[in-house]
Design a protein around this motif. Sequence first.
Motif, PDB file in Angstrom:
ATOM      1  N   UNK A  61      30.507  -9.477   1.044  1.00 58.74           N
ATOM      2  CA  UNK A  61      30.252 -10.645   1.877  1.00 58.74           C
ATOM      3  C   UNK A  61      28.891 -11.265   1.646  1.00 58.74           C
ATOM      4  N   UNK A  62      28.148 -10.784   0.647  1.00 52.65           N
ATOM      5  CA  UNK A  62      26.793 -11.275   0.391  1.00 52.65           C
ATOM      6  C   UNK A  62      26.686 -11.886  -1.008  1.00 52.65           C
ATOM      7  N   UNK A  63      26.351 -13.175  -1.117  1.00 55.99           N
ATOM      8  CA  UNK A  63      26.164 -13.766  -2.445  1.00 55.99           C
ATOM      9  C   UNK A  63      24.956 -13.190  -3.170  1.00 55.99           C
ATOM     10  N   UNK A  64      23.960 -12.731  -2.404  1.00 56.72           N
ATOM     11  CA  UNK A  64      22.761 -12.176  -3.033  1.00 56.72           C
ATOM     12  C   UNK A  64      23.071 -10.826  -3.674  1.00 56.72           C
ATOM     13  N   UNK A  65      23.950 -10.048  -3.039  1.00 55.04           N
ATOM     14  CA  UNK A  65      24.404  -8.804  -3.672  1.00 55.04           C
ATOM     15  C   UNK A  65      25.180  -9.126  -4.941  1.00 55.04           C
ATOM     16  N   UNK A  66      25.985 -10.188  -4.886  1.00 50.66           N
ATOM     17  CA  UNK A  66      26.711 -10.608  -6.070  1.00 50.66           C
ATOM     18  C   UNK A  66      25.781 -11.055  -7.180  1.00 50.66           C
ATOM     19  N   UNK A  67      24.726 -11.763  -6.815  1.00 54.21           N
ATOM     20  CA  UNK A  67      23.743 -12.207  -7.805  1.00 54.21           C
ATOM     21  C   UNK A  67      23.073 -11.015  -8.478  1.00 54.21           C
ATOM     22  N   UNK A  68      22.664 -10.018  -7.694  1.00 58.84           N
ATOM     23  CA  UNK A  68      22.043  -8.825  -8.258  1.00 58.84           C
ATOM     24  C   UNK A  68      23.010  -8.072  -9.153  1.00 58.84           C
ATOM     25  N   UNK A  69      24.272  -8.003  -8.740  1.00 58.83           N
ATOM     26  CA  UNK A  69      25.276  -7.317  -9.550  1.00 58.83           C
ATOM     27  C   UNK A  69      25.465  -8.024 -10.893  1.00 58.83           C
ATOM     28  N   UNK A  70      25.448  -9.344 -10.872  1.00 53.27           N
ATOM     29  CA  UNK A  70      25.601 -10.108 -12.104  1.00 53.27           C
ATOM     30  C   UNK A  70      24.462  -9.821 -13.070  1.00 53.27           C
ATOM     31  N   UNK A  71      23.237  -9.827 -12.550  1.00 55.69           N
ATOM     32  CA  UNK A  71      22.070  -9.564 -13.397  1.00 55.69           C
ATOM     33  C   UNK A  71      22.115  -8.141 -13.949  1.00 55.69           C
ATOM     34  N   UNK A  72      22.449  -7.179 -13.108  1.00 56.78           N
ATOM     35  CA  UNK A  72      22.496  -5.788 -13.556  1.00 56.78           C
ATOM     36  C   UNK A  72      23.574  -5.580 -14.622  1.00 56.78           C
ATOM     37  N   UNK A  73      24.726  -6.226 -14.444  1.00 55.43           N
ATOM     38  CA  UNK A  73      25.799  -6.099 -15.427  1.00 55.43           C
ATOM     39  C   UNK A  73      25.389  -6.690 -16.766  1.00 55.43           C
ATOM     40  N   UNK A  74      24.814  -7.879 -16.740  1.00 57.02           N
ATOM     41  CA  UNK A  74      24.398  -8.525 -17.981  1.00 57.02           C
ATOM     42  C   UNK A  74      23.278  -7.752 -18.668  1.00 57.02           C
ATOM     43  N   UNK A  75      22.357  -7.202 -17.886  1.00 60.93           N
ATOM     44  CA  UNK A  75      21.272  -6.408 -18.462  1.00 60.93           C
ATOM     45  C   UNK A  75      21.821  -5.131 -19.097  1.00 60.93           C
ATOM     46  N   UNK A  76      22.827  -4.533 -18.463  1.00 59.73           N
ATOM     47  CA  UNK A  76      23.454  -3.337 -19.029  1.00 59.73           C
ATOM     48  C   UNK A  76      24.087  -3.656 -20.381  1.00 59.73           C
ATOM     49  N   UNK A  77      24.803  -4.768 -20.472  1.00 62.17           N
ATOM     50  CA  UNK A  77      25.392  -5.159 -21.747  1.00 62.17           C
ATOM     51  C   UNK A  77      24.314  -5.529 -22.764  1.00 62.17           C
ATOM     52  N   UNK A  78      23.225  -6.123 -22.288  1.00 60.85           N
ATOM     53  CA  UNK A  78      22.107  -6.438 -23.187  1.00 60.85           C
ATOM     54  C   UNK A  78      21.483  -5.167 -23.741  1.00 60.85           C
ATOM     55  N   UNK A  79      21.376  -4.147 -22.886  1.00 60.06           N
ATOM     56  CA  UNK A  79      20.837  -2.871 -23.349  1.00 60.06           C
ATOM     57  C   UNK A  79      21.755  -2.235 -24.393  1.00 60.06           C
ATOM     58  N   UNK A  80      23.062  -2.374 -24.188  1.00 55.46           N
ATOM     59  CA  UNK A  80      24.026  -1.861 -25.167  1.00 55.46           C
ATOM     60  C   UNK A  80      23.887  -2.601 -26.495  1.00 55.46           C
ATOM     61  N   UNK A  81      23.740  -3.911 -26.413  1.00 58.42           N
ATOM     62  CA  UNK A  81      23.522  -4.714 -27.618  1.00 58.42           C
ATOM     63  C   UNK A  81      22.208  -4.317 -28.299  1.00 58.42           C
ATOM     64  N   UNK A  82      21.172  -4.101 -27.483  1.00 56.16           N
ATOM     65  CA  UNK A  82      19.891  -3.687 -28.041  1.00 56.16           C
ATOM     66  C   UNK A  82      19.975  -2.346 -28.738  1.00 56.16           C
ATOM     67  N   UNK A  83      20.685  -1.391 -28.136  1.00 52.25           N
ATOM     68  CA  UNK A  83      20.822  -0.075 -28.767  1.00 52.25           C
ATOM     69  C   UNK A  83      21.532  -0.195 -30.111  1.00 52.25           C
ATOM     70  N   UNK A  84      22.602  -0.992 -30.136  1.00 53.14           N
ATOM     71  CA  UNK A  84      23.368  -1.135 -31.377  1.00 53.14           C
ATOM     72  C   UNK A  84      22.555  -1.822 -32.474  1.00 53.14           C
ATOM     73  N   UNK A  85      21.759  -2.808 -32.085  1.00 53.44           N
ATOM     74  CA  UNK A  85      21.045  -3.618 -33.088  1.00 53.44           C
ATOM     75  C   UNK A  85      19.655  -3.095 -33.426  1.00 53.44           C
ATOM     76  N   UNK A  86      18.957  -2.568 -32.414  1.00 50.63           N
ATOM     77  CA  UNK A  86      17.550  -2.186 -32.600  1.00 50.63           C
ATOM     78  C   UNK A  86      17.423  -0.713 -32.962  1.00 50.63           C
ATOM     79  N   UNK A  87      18.020   0.134 -32.156  1.00 56.03           N
ATOM     80  CA  UNK A  87      17.907   1.582 -32.395  1.00 56.03           C
ATOM     81  C   UNK A  87      18.835   2.037 -33.510  1.00 56.03           C
ATOM     82  N   UNK A  88      20.123   1.639 -33.409  1.00 57.03           N
ATOM     83  CA  UNK A  88      21.096   2.074 -34.425  1.00 57.03           C
ATOM     84  C   UNK A  88      21.084   1.188 -35.661  1.00 57.03           C
TER      85      UNK A  88
END
Length: 324
Positions: A61-88
Amino acid sequence: MSDFLFQLVLTLDATLRVATPLILCGMAGILSERSGVIDIGLEGKMLAGAFSAAAVAHLTGSPWAGLMAAVMTAVLLAALHGFACITARGNQVISGLAINILASALTVTIGIALFRRGGATPSLTAEERLPVIDLPLAETLSGLPVIGDLYSEILSGHRILVYVALLAVPLTAFLLYRTRFGLRLRAVGESPEAVDSAGISVHLMRYKAVLLAGVFCGLAGAYLSIAHGGEFGREMSAGKGYIALAAVIFGKWRPVPTLFACLLFGFLGAAADRLQGREIPFIGAAPTDLMIALPYILTVVLLAGFIGKATPPRDIGVPYPKGK
């Protein structure tokens, strides 16, 4: 106000709304690619953020919780992309495409499991969407010719993320050109050997850039589902990540020119909606299919390099060996 001016005001007003996710993703692309990491995955991170925002906003029922969830999800995928491209040290284009495919599949699968609506979320109530911001004196100035229309009808009355996107442009420019972090980030994309020889971690700088890009993609996704829209629909990003990437290239990896490219795409999208079925002088009825396709046609033209020469950062797409 004449009908033409009225339609123009409505189109410009819609331009800001349509361009907002493009601007946010454009700034994300600049940060990532200036550090030397190609980010084809803008589309997937935005789509995953849109789903997370709508799902969490509906469940809590909170758009702000939804906003935080969106940022966290995108950052998680960004971290996955970073691991694949930078570390691996994997192929950055393939990694970005994998992010897009993963987001496309997961949003539908999880959406069906949670809501049983074919991958979509339930419609959000007004309380579950981000608020509209009315700028100071908008109502008072609305009666003034031209200036009043520009301020009260075009600039005022948008969802909060529209203003966040507009602020993201000078913020990104300041970060890139007026801070030590920005100097190092640009150097990592142009000459990582020099950065490494100065004792600065190339991998860490690239991770920071990729994660910041994830934040902007999450905001763009949240805008799609809990601000501009009132629910999540499968594949609702509809290629906007690729259009933002074209804007970055057209803007030569600089924030302000990229903003204007995004506004151009936004104007075409808004005009396509407004002109469908309307009579155009000397042309007649606007061809609906052509109007819808215009932003995507322009994307292909820009990505094919037909408009000007765009020189990317020297080491973009080149993995840097750890400890080199």
